[in-house]
Design a protein around this motif. Sequence first.
Motif, mmCIF file in Angstrom:
data_model
loop_
_atom_site.group_PDB
_atom_site.id
_atom_site.type_symbol
_atom_site.label_atom_id
_atom_site.label_comp_id
_atom_site.label_asym_id
_atom_site.label_seq_id
_atom_site.Cartn_x
_atom_site.Cartn_y
_atom_site.Cartn_z
ATOM 1 N N VAL A 1 5.679 10.841 -10.857
ATOM 2 C CA VAL A 1 5.648 9.428 -10.489
ATOM 3 C C VAL A 1 4.511 9.165 -9.507
ATOM 4 O O VAL A 1 4.419 9.805 -8.454
ATOM 5 N N HIS A 2 3.641 8.223 -9.873
ATOM 6 C CA HIS A 2 2.590 7.720 -8.995
ATOM 7 C C HIS A 2 2.925 6.281 -8.624
ATOM 8 O O HIS A 2 3.883 5.703 -9.138
ATOM 9 N N ASN A 3 2.121 5.683 -7.769
ATOM 10 C CA ASN A 3 2.377 4.290 -7.423
ATOM 11 C C ASN A 3 2.207 3.365 -8.629
ATOM 12 O O ASN A 3 2.837 2.321 -8.712
ATOM 13 N N ARG B 1 4.895 11.910 -6.070
ATOM 14 C CA ARG B 1 3.682 12.371 -5.402
ATOM 15 C C ARG B 1 3.724 12.240 -3.883
ATOM 16 O O ARG B 1 2.826 12.701 -3.194
ATOM 17 N N SER B 2 4.763 11.626 -3.346
ATOM 18 C CA SER B 2 4.915 11.531 -1.892
ATOM 19 C C SER B 2 6.379 11.266 -1.573
ATOM 20 O O SER B 2 7.142 10.825 -2.448
ATOM 21 N N PRO B 3 6.802 11.514 -0.322
ATOM 22 C CA PRO B 3 8.188 11.224 0.053
ATOM 23 C C PRO B 3 8.568 9.762 -0.137
ATOM 24 O O PRO B 3 9.676 9.458 -0.579
ATOM 25 N N ILE B 4 7.642 8.840 0.171
ATOM 26 C CA ILE B 4 7.967 7.420 0.032
ATOM 27 C C ILE B 4 8.120 7.043 -1.435
ATOM 28 O O ILE B 4 8.953 6.200 -1.794
ATOM 29 N N LEU B 5 7.363 7.688 -2.334
ATOM 30 C CA LEU B 5 7.514 7.426 -3.763
ATOM 31 C C LEU B 5 8.830 7.989 -4.292
ATOM 32 O O LEU B 5 9.450 7.418 -5.187
ATOM 33 N N ASP C 1 5.461 2.578 4.828
ATOM 34 C CA ASP C 1 6.096 2.320 3.533
ATOM 35 C C ASP C 1 5.117 2.433 2.374
ATOM 36 O O ASP C 1 5.268 1.770 1.343
ATOM 37 N N ASP C 2 4.106 3.258 2.534
ATOM 38 C CA ASP C 2 3.106 3.428 1.488
ATOM 39 C C ASP C 2 2.468 4.804 1.628
ATOM 40 O O ASP C 2 2.543 5.435 2.703
ATOM 41 N N GLY C 3 1.841 5.260 0.554
ATOM 42 C CA GLY C 3 1.011 6.458 0.589
ATOM 43 C C GLY C 3 1.583 7.660 1.311
ATOM 44 O O GLY C 3 2.538 8.288 0.867
ATOM 45 N N LEU D 1 -6.847 3.974 7.453
ATOM 46 C CA LEU D 1 -6.847 3.410 6.100
ATOM 47 C C LEU D 1 -5.486 2.770 5.868
ATOM 48 O O LEU D 1 -4.454 3.462 5.904
ATOM 49 N N LEU D 2 -5.492 1.463 5.668
ATOM 50 C CA LEU D 2 -4.250 0.700 5.531
ATOM 51 C C LEU D 2 -4.062 0.222 4.097
ATOM 52 O O LEU D 2 -3.701 -0.924 3.834
ATOM 53 N N SER D 3 -4.286 1.124 3.155
ATOM 54 C CA SER D 3 -4.218 0.781 1.731
ATOM 55 C C SER D 3 -2.850 0.273 1.323
ATOM 56 O O SER D 3 -1.817 0.799 1.745
ATOM 57 N N LYS D 4 -2.883 -0.700 0.427
ATOM 58 C CA LYS D 4 -1.665 -1.162 -0.235
ATOM 59 C C LYS D 4 -1.543 -0.436 -1.574
ATOM 60 O O LYS D 4 -2.536 -0.165 -2.233
ATOM 61 N N ASN D 5 -0.320 -0.080 -1.939
ATOM 62 C CA ASN D 5 -0.053 0.584 -3.225
ATOM 63 C C ASN D 5 -0.829 1.895 -3.380
ATOM 64 O O ASN D 5 -1.433 2.170 -4.405
ATOM 65 N N GLU D 6 -0.803 2.709 -2.332
ATOM 66 C CA GLU D 6 -1.468 4.015 -2.352
ATOM 67 C C GLU D 6 -0.475 5.063 -2.833
ATOM 68 O O GLU D 6 0.642 5.138 -2.327
#
Length: 360
Positions: free
Chosen positions: A121-123, A154-158, A294-296, A268-273
């Motif tokens: 699972v990716h964003n 791909r990450s804990p938040i995902l 809550d991202d990346g 880096l404050l990316s959205k949907n990372e």
Amino acid sequence: MKILFVTDLYPIGEENIAKALFYFVQEWKNQGHEIEVIRANYITNTKLRGRKIIDEKIYFEHDIKIYNLNFKTPFLFNVYNKLPKDFSLKNYDVLISHMPCGNLMAQKLLKKDKIKYICSVHNSDITVLTDLKYLPFRNAIKKGYKLADKISARSPILQEKIEKIYPNDKTFVAPSGVEENTIEAKITFNKNPLTITTVASLIKRKNIDIIIKSVKEMENITLNIIGDGREEKRLKALAKKNENIVFLGKLPHAEVLEKLKNSDIFVLLSKNETFGLCYLEAMAKGNIVIAKKDDGIDGILINEENGFLINATKEDLKNCLNKILSMQEEEIAQIRANSYNTIKSLTSFITSKNYLKNIK
């Protein structure tokens, strides 16, 4: 173990595609596993991402066999018509898919033969499952999760997000890693002047404008912006007349690491990372990392423990930078020590080995 890796996010030649999945494949190869890649390019999606359509054929790069396959539709096709006649899933121990395109392709492969299947699972998957314009794809994506023996996030938040959307007990986290030889314990931290670096494609969702607006209102800060993209002209106009905001363009990887080595803070404050390998590389070079919560990298980065997680607003970033500037040397040293310990556990060798351990 013999692995068939299926995704559209795998570079061929000098393509400008994120290399996180490429690094996984290379590390598995170095650990003695056999890997082949099917790159599933849905032409409309490829064009929307601004990528060039590459000839449909078999490539051999870095000792990896890559089947580059192009499709006009993600649903109505027979993948076996595009593969060699002697191709069989039974020749592999495990099928691993990444990205929605990889998920859909894997389902087509599994119609003929069944082997162990891991769906990652990716964003992009979360977007497909939550954005109404992708409604026709939702059930197809969920079907892939149902077929999977395990689901790698791909990450804990995902992992947190996918378990809310698709409740299950078979997910595990599969983060990226950095090369161990890039990790350095840096002693100095300069507050005056403070050097901030960001590395990103200059596109809207990366929120580089927020960083520029914040720095323009502060003193004794140099901001290095590494990357290029369609927002570059607008961002340069926003930074106009500020000599402390430097656009360095796209740099070779070795030069990026060198710039990070001479930096104090990475923002880096990316959205949907999905994850963001650049965060890890910044940590590896001793930067204090500020990222969007809550991202990346949220979950790897713990707020005020080994870095900072904030909302993507000018006010929150200014407050965070001022907080760091007001901290005692011992407090800064502790955050950087925690960051160093975190990155030592996230080398590419460790993360890729743990990925396969979860499969086994």
